[in-house]
Design a protein around this motif. Structure first.
Motif, PDB file in Angstrom:
ATOM      1  N   HIS A  13     -14.987   7.403   6.665  1.00  0.00           N
ATOM      2  CA  HIS A  13     -14.255   6.138   6.700  1.00  0.00           C
ATOM      3  C   HIS A  13     -13.764   5.892   8.121  1.00  0.00           C
ATOM      4  O   HIS A  13     -13.467   6.829   8.861  1.00  0.00           O
ATOM      5  CB  HIS A  13     -13.059   6.142   5.740  1.00  0.00           C
ATOM      6  CG  HIS A  13     -13.444   5.939   4.312  1.00  0.00           C
ATOM      7  ND1 HIS A  13     -13.671   4.701   3.757  1.00  0.00           N
ATOM      8  CD2 HIS A  13     -13.650   6.834   3.310  1.00  0.00           C
ATOM      9  CE1 HIS A  13     -13.988   4.841   2.489  1.00  0.00           C
ATOM     10  NE2 HIS A  13     -13.994   6.125   2.190  1.00  0.00           N
ATOM     11  N   ARG A  14     -13.658   4.620   8.468  1.00  0.00           N
ATOM     12  CA  ARG A  14     -13.193   4.186   9.785  1.00  0.00           C
ATOM     13  C   ARG A  14     -11.674   4.301   9.866  1.00  0.00           C
ATOM     14  O   ARG A  14     -10.966   3.984   8.912  1.00  0.00           O
ATOM     15  CB  ARG A  14     -13.619   2.739  10.000  1.00  0.00           C
ATOM     16  CG  ARG A  14     -13.168   2.127  11.305  1.00  0.00           C
ATOM     17  CD  ARG A  14     -13.573   0.659  11.402  1.00  0.00           C
ATOM     18  NE  ARG A  14     -15.002   0.460  11.187  1.00  0.00           N
ATOM     19  CZ  ARG A  14     -15.910   0.522  12.154  1.00  0.00           C
ATOM     20  NH1 ARG A  14     -15.551   0.783  13.391  1.00  0.00           N
ATOM     21  NH2 ARG A  14     -17.175   0.320  11.893  1.00  0.00           N
ATOM     22  N   LEU A  15     -11.173   4.746  11.020  1.00  0.00           N
ATOM     23  CA  LEU A  15      -9.736   4.771  11.294  1.00  0.00           C
ATOM     24  C   LEU A  15      -9.298   3.411  11.834  1.00  0.00           C
ATOM     25  O   LEU A  15      -9.961   2.859  12.723  1.00  0.00           O
ATOM     26  CB  LEU A  15      -9.394   5.849  12.328  1.00  0.00           C
ATOM     27  CG  LEU A  15      -9.290   7.275  11.801  1.00  0.00           C
ATOM     28  CD1 LEU A  15      -9.336   8.277  12.951  1.00  0.00           C
ATOM     29  CD2 LEU A  15      -8.006   7.454  10.997  1.00  0.00           C
ATOM     30  N   VAL A  16      -8.213   2.874  11.271  1.00  0.00           N
ATOM     31  CA  VAL A  16      -7.673   1.588  11.722  1.00  0.00           C
ATOM     32  C   VAL A  16      -6.147   1.655  11.753  1.00  0.00           C
ATOM     33  O   VAL A  16      -5.543   2.487  11.073  1.00  0.00           O
ATOM     34  CB  VAL A  16      -8.107   0.413  10.795  1.00  0.00           C
ATOM     35  CG1 VAL A  16      -9.617   0.221  10.830  1.00  0.00           C
ATOM     36  CG2 VAL A  16      -7.621   0.631   9.373  1.00  0.00           C
ATOM     37  N   GLU A  17      -5.564   0.771  12.503  1.00  0.00           N
ATOM     38  CA  GLU A  17      -4.106   0.676  12.528  1.00  0.00           C
ATOM     39  C   GLU A  17      -3.633  -0.083  11.297  1.00  0.00           C
ATOM     40  O   GLU A  17      -4.373  -0.890  10.730  1.00  0.00           O
ATOM     41  CB  GLU A  17      -3.638  -0.010  13.815  1.00  0.00           C
ATOM     42  CG  GLU A  17      -3.885   0.851  15.042  1.00  0.00           C
ATOM     43  CD  GLU A  17      -3.388   0.202  16.329  1.00  0.00           C
ATOM     44  OE1 GLU A  17      -2.733  -0.855  16.274  1.00  0.00           O
ATOM     45  OE2 GLU A  17      -3.673   0.781  17.389  1.00  0.00           O
ATOM     46  N   GLY A  18      -2.401   0.189  10.879  1.00  0.00           N
ATOM     47  CA  GLY A  18      -1.810  -0.549   9.769  1.00  0.00           C
ATOM     48  C   GLY A  18      -2.140  -0.027   8.392  1.00  0.00           C
ATOM     49  O   GLY A  18      -1.860  -0.695   7.396  1.00  0.00           O
ATOM     50  N   ARG A  19      -2.747   1.150   8.306  1.00  0.00           N
ATOM     51  CA  ARG A  19      -3.040   1.770   6.998  1.00  0.00           C
ATOM     52  C   ARG A  19      -2.467   3.177   6.982  1.00  0.00           C
ATOM     53  O   ARG A  19      -2.406   3.844   8.016  1.00  0.00           O
ATOM     54  CB  ARG A  19      -4.560   1.873   6.753  1.00  0.00           C
ATOM     55  CG  ARG A  19      -5.277   0.569   6.611  1.00  0.00           C
ATOM     56  CD  ARG A  19      -5.759   0.203   5.262  1.00  0.00           C
ATOM     57  NE  ARG A  19      -6.340   1.241   4.435  1.00  0.00           N
ATOM     58  CZ  ARG A  19      -6.805   0.990   3.223  1.00  0.00           C
ATOM     59  NH1 ARG A  19      -6.758  -0.235   2.737  1.00  0.00           N
ATOM     60  NH2 ARG A  19      -7.310   1.943   2.494  1.00  0.00           N
ATOM     61  N   ASP A  20      -2.076   3.632   5.792  1.00  0.00           N
ATOM     62  CA  ASP A  20      -1.632   5.019   5.630  1.00  0.00           C
ATOM     63  C   ASP A  20      -2.849   5.930   5.655  1.00  0.00           C
ATOM     64  O   ASP A  20      -3.943   5.538   5.248  1.00  0.00           O
ATOM     65  CB  ASP A  20      -0.891   5.202   4.306  1.00  0.00           C
ATOM     66  CG  ASP A  20       0.465   4.508   4.292  1.00  0.00           C
ATOM     67  OD1 ASP A  20       1.062   4.336   5.374  1.00  0.00           O
ATOM     68  OD2 ASP A  20       0.925   4.143   3.189  1.00  0.00           O
ATOM     69  N   LEU A  21      -2.635   7.165   6.108  1.00  0.00           N
ATOM     70  CA  LEU A  21      -3.698   8.163   6.122  1.00  0.00           C
ATOM     71  C   LEU A  21      -3.521   9.095   4.927  1.00  0.00           C
ATOM     72  O   LEU A  21      -2.542   9.838   4.843  1.00  0.00           O
ATOM     73  CB  LEU A  21      -3.673   8.974   7.424  1.00  0.00           C
ATOM     74  CG  LEU A  21      -4.720  10.089   7.536  1.00  0.00           C
ATOM     75  CD1 LEU A  21      -6.134   9.528   7.415  1.00  0.00           C
ATOM     76  CD2 LEU A  21      -4.554  10.843   8.839  1.00  0.00           C
ATOM     77  N   TRP A  22      -4.474   9.018   4.002  1.00  0.00           N
ATOM     78  CA  TRP A  22      -4.487   9.883   2.817  1.00  0.00           C
ATOM     79  C   TRP A  22      -5.657  10.844   2.929  1.00  0.00           C
ATOM     80  O   TRP A  22      -6.797  10.415   3.129  1.00  0.00           O
ATOM     81  CB  TRP A  22      -4.626   9.039   1.546  1.00  0.00           C
ATOM     82  CG  TRP A  22      -3.390   8.281   1.224  1.00  0.00           C
ATOM     83  CD1 TRP A  22      -3.070   7.013   1.634  1.00  0.00           C
ATOM     84  CD2 TRP A  22      -2.285   8.737   0.450  1.00  0.00           C
ATOM     85  NE1 TRP A  22      -1.839   6.662   1.156  1.00  0.00           N
ATOM     86  CE2 TRP A  22      -1.332   7.699   0.420  1.00  0.00           C
ATOM     87  CE3 TRP A  22      -2.006   9.934  -0.221  1.00  0.00           C
ATOM     88  CZ2 TRP A  22      -0.120   7.818  -0.249  1.00  0.00           C
ATOM     89  CZ3 TRP A  22      -0.811  10.049  -0.902  1.00  0.00           C
ATOM     90  CH2 TRP A  22       0.126   9.007  -0.912  1.00  0.00           C
ATOM     91  N   LEU A  23      -5.382  12.131   2.825  1.00  0.00           N
ATOM     92  CA  LEU A  23      -6.431  13.162   2.855  1.00  0.00           C
ATOM     93  C   LEU A  23      -6.115  14.203   1.788  1.00  0.00           C
ATOM     94  O   LEU A  23      -5.026  14.789   1.791  1.00  0.00           O
ATOM     95  CB  LEU A  23      -6.498  13.851   4.217  1.00  0.00           C
ATOM     96  CG  LEU A  23      -7.201  13.105   5.346  1.00  0.00           C
ATOM     97  CD1 LEU A  23      -7.063  13.881   6.653  1.00  0.00           C
ATOM     98  CD2 LEU A  23      -8.666  12.884   5.019  1.00  0.00           C
ATOM     99  N   GLY A  24      -7.063  14.419   0.899  1.00  0.00           N
ATOM    100  CA  GLY A  24      -6.869  15.432  -0.138  1.00  0.00           C
ATOM    101  C   GLY A  24      -5.704  15.126  -1.055  1.00  0.00           C
ATOM    102  O   GLY A  24      -5.089  16.025  -1.609  1.00  0.00           O
ATOM    103  N   GLY A  25      -5.405  13.842  -1.203  1.00  0.00           N
ATOM    104  CA  GLY A  25      -4.362  13.429  -2.123  1.00  0.00           C
ATOM    105  C   GLY A  25      -2.962  13.392  -1.553  1.00  0.00           C
ATOM    106  O   GLY A  25      -2.021  13.041  -2.249  1.00  0.00           O
ATOM    107  N   ILE A  26      -2.817  13.771  -0.284  1.00  0.00           N
ATOM    108  CA  ILE A  26      -1.482  13.736   0.324  1.00  0.00           C
ATOM    109  C   ILE A  26      -1.468  12.749   1.491  1.00  0.00           C
ATOM    110  O   ILE A  26      -2.483  12.536   2.160  1.00  0.00           O
ATOM    111  CB  ILE A  26      -0.998  15.133   0.788  1.00  0.00           C
ATOM    112  CG1 ILE A  26      -1.831  15.655   1.950  1.00  0.00           C
ATOM    113  CG2 ILE A  26      -0.976  16.125  -0.379  1.00  0.00           C
ATOM    114  CD1 ILE A  26      -1.198  16.822   2.674  1.00  0.00           C
TER     115      ILE A  26
END
Length: 162
Positions: A13-26
């Motif tokens: 997935h692309r990294l963008v500003e203004g979104r939360d970062l969710w990895l492995g459910g956290i």
């Protein structure tokens, strides 16, 4: 006799500003988040694809299309839980998962214990059955330029034959 199968999953997935970062459910604190129809949890998506592939049940996009209002901004933990239920419908349980997150930043290793605990709870398995690793691409490619994050997963699923 026990029947075992393996599966492989990959997602990006692309990294963008203004979104939360969710990895492995956290949720991980970072200046950018992953762009997607759901919460874009690249690690869970790779694991779901691996589980579905092992059970010969196609892929995450087939079961949870990114054109559906039902999956818009959905928590990927819900998708993982539903995937585990789908493979259970064919008599399979998760044996183990070995996954790698590929990102320059943020550093993933400090979050591995929380990710393992979260995934184990969602799947209904022991944390010892889940291996999460992290790597970078040494600043090469889209990951190295911090344009996106990718994840790879290999799983083993088991079914007891009657």
């Amino acid at each position: 006799m026990m029947k075992i199968r393996t599966g492989f999953g990959f997602d990006v997935h692309r990294l963008v500003e203004g979104r939360d970062l969710w990895l492995g459910g956290i949720k991980i604190e970072h200046s950018m988040g992953l762009l997607g129809h759901s919460d874009a949890d690249v690690l869970i998506h790779a694991i779901c694809d691996a589980l579905l592939g092992a059970a010969n049940m196609r892929d995450i996009g087939y079961h949870f299309p990114d054109t559906s209002a039902d999956t818009l901004n959905i928590d990927s933990k819900v998708l993982l839980r539903k995937t585990v239920e789908l493979i259970a419908g064919k008599g399979y349980v998760v044996g183990n998962i070995d996954a790698t997150v590929c990102a320059e930043r943020p550093k993933i290793n400090p979050h591995v214990p929380a990710i393992k605990a979260c995934l184990a709870e969602v799947i209904g398995t022991d944390e010892d059955n889940i291996s999460i690793k992290a790597t970078t691409t040494e600043k090469l490619g889209f990951t190295g330029r911090e344009e996106g994050i990718s994840a790879y997963a290999v799983v083993l699923i088991e079914r007891k034959d009657d």
